[in-house]
Scaffold this motif. Structure first.
Motif, mmCIF file in Angstrom:
data_model
loop_
_atom_site.group_PDB
_atom_site.id
_atom_site.type_symbol
_atom_site.label_atom_id
_atom_site.label_comp_id
_atom_site.label_asym_id
_atom_site.label_seq_id
_atom_site.Cartn_x
_atom_site.Cartn_y
_atom_site.Cartn_z
ATOM 1 N N LYS A 175 0.829 5.106 -3.978
ATOM 2 C CA LYS A 175 0.816 4.232 -4.133
ATOM 3 C C LYS A 175 1.421 5.092 -5.710
ATOM 4 C CE LYS A 175 -0.483 0.617 -4.170
ATOM 5 N NZ LYS A 175 -0.285 -1.124 -2.900
ATOM 6 N N GLN B 32 -4.365 6.649 -2.968
ATOM 7 C CA GLN B 32 -3.784 5.723 -1.835
ATOM 8 C C GLN B 32 -2.426 5.992 -1.160
ATOM 9 O OE1 GLN B 32 -4.442 2.395 -5.305
ATOM 10 N NE2 GLN B 32 -5.468 0.698 -4.183
ATOM 11 N N THR C 123 -6.584 4.293 1.373
ATOM 12 C CA THR C 123 -7.314 4.150 0.467
ATOM 13 C C THR C 123 -7.915 5.072 1.081
ATOM 14 O OG1 THR C 123 -7.063 1.706 -1.047
ATOM 15 C CG2 THR C 123 -8.630 3.349 -1.466
ATOM 16 N N THR D 182 -1.831 -0.728 3.138
ATOM 17 C CA THR D 182 -1.950 0.382 1.918
ATOM 18 C C THR D 182 -3.855 0.965 3.123
ATOM 19 O OG1 THR D 182 -3.999 -0.809 0.805
ATOM 20 C CG2 THR D 182 -1.266 -0.835 -0.301
ATOM 21 N N ILE E 175 -9.428 9.221 -4.818
ATOM 22 C CA ILE E 175 -8.871 8.385 -5.023
ATOM 23 C C ILE E 175 -7.236 9.005 -4.781
ATOM 24 C CG2 ILE E 175 -8.423 6.226 -4.640
ATOM 25 C CD1 ILE E 175 -10.362 5.917 -6.733
ATOM 26 N N THR F 293 -10.704 8.330 -0.315
ATOM 27 C CA THR F 293 -11.863 8.897 -1.297
ATOM 28 C C THR F 293 -12.711 10.089 -0.790
ATOM 29 O OG1 THR F 293 -13.684 7.335 -1.186
ATOM 30 C CG2 THR F 293 -12.476 6.387 -2.657
#
Length: 185
Positions: free
Chosen positions: A170, A87, A137, A135, A85, A139
């Motif tokens: 992040k 971010q 994200t 944001t 992941i 994956t």
């Protein structure tokens, strides 16, 4: 002996490992399947539920590839069992991102919007909350692919040290510099 290369790779529950005659390593898990071609100077075998890599000679080329392929196979095992992941957040007034399927559309203060199409192996979600930075994200099971896409997205607006604006990972902290006015005093 390579410190990284000699470490065995343990296989988590539900992960299978296979190597073909052409040194093609295949790792299957609950999240998917990944393949990696291994150099002929590196031998890959399975011992007691662990993957062990050995090199043929002590040549510089074989030494360098020993640790490389061990790390790549370890990343594949982690990817098919847990996934990766990444971010990123957009810091700046008016910076926006919108996901439409596998297409991301950025508004980053340029005279035009930037559109990027993501590979099908990456799942993406964008969140825009009032009062917070937008944001992204992402994956994926492929660490190399997701890292390359994240670096490409970051290159659209690299973080700058004077105002701290740009596309940041992040949790990343940008050390701010004093501007011209502070130097005069």
């Amino acid at each position: 002996m390579s410190r990284i290369g000699r470490l065995p790779i343990s296989l988590p529950e539900g992960v299978t490992f296979d190597i073909s005659d052409e040194n093609l390593v295949t790792v299957k898990g609950k999240l998917g399947e990944l393949q990696q071609k291994v150099d002929s100077g590196i031998s890959v075998k399975s011992e007691d539920g662990k993957i062990v890599l050995d090199r043929a000679t002590e040549q510089k080329d074989h030494k360098s590839k020993h640790g490389l392929y061990r790390a790549l196979i370890a990343n594949m095992v982690k990817g098919v069992s847990e996934g990766y992941i990444i971010q990123q957040e957009l810091v700046g007034v008016g910076y926006k991102v919108e996901a439409k399927g596998q297409v991301l559309e950025f508004s980053l203060g340029y005279s035009h919007n930037i559109v990027i199409e993501l590979p099908p192996e990456i799942d993406v979600k964008t969140v825009t909350e009032r009062g917070k930075n937008p944001t992204i994200t992402m994956t994926s099971i492929d660490k190399q692919l997701i890292g390359q896409v994240a670096a490409k997205i970051r290159s659209f607006r690299k973080p700058e040290p004077y105002k701290g604006k740009g596309i940041l990972y992040k949790g990343e902290v940008i050390r701010k510099k004093a501007g011209k006015a502070a130097a005069e005093k």
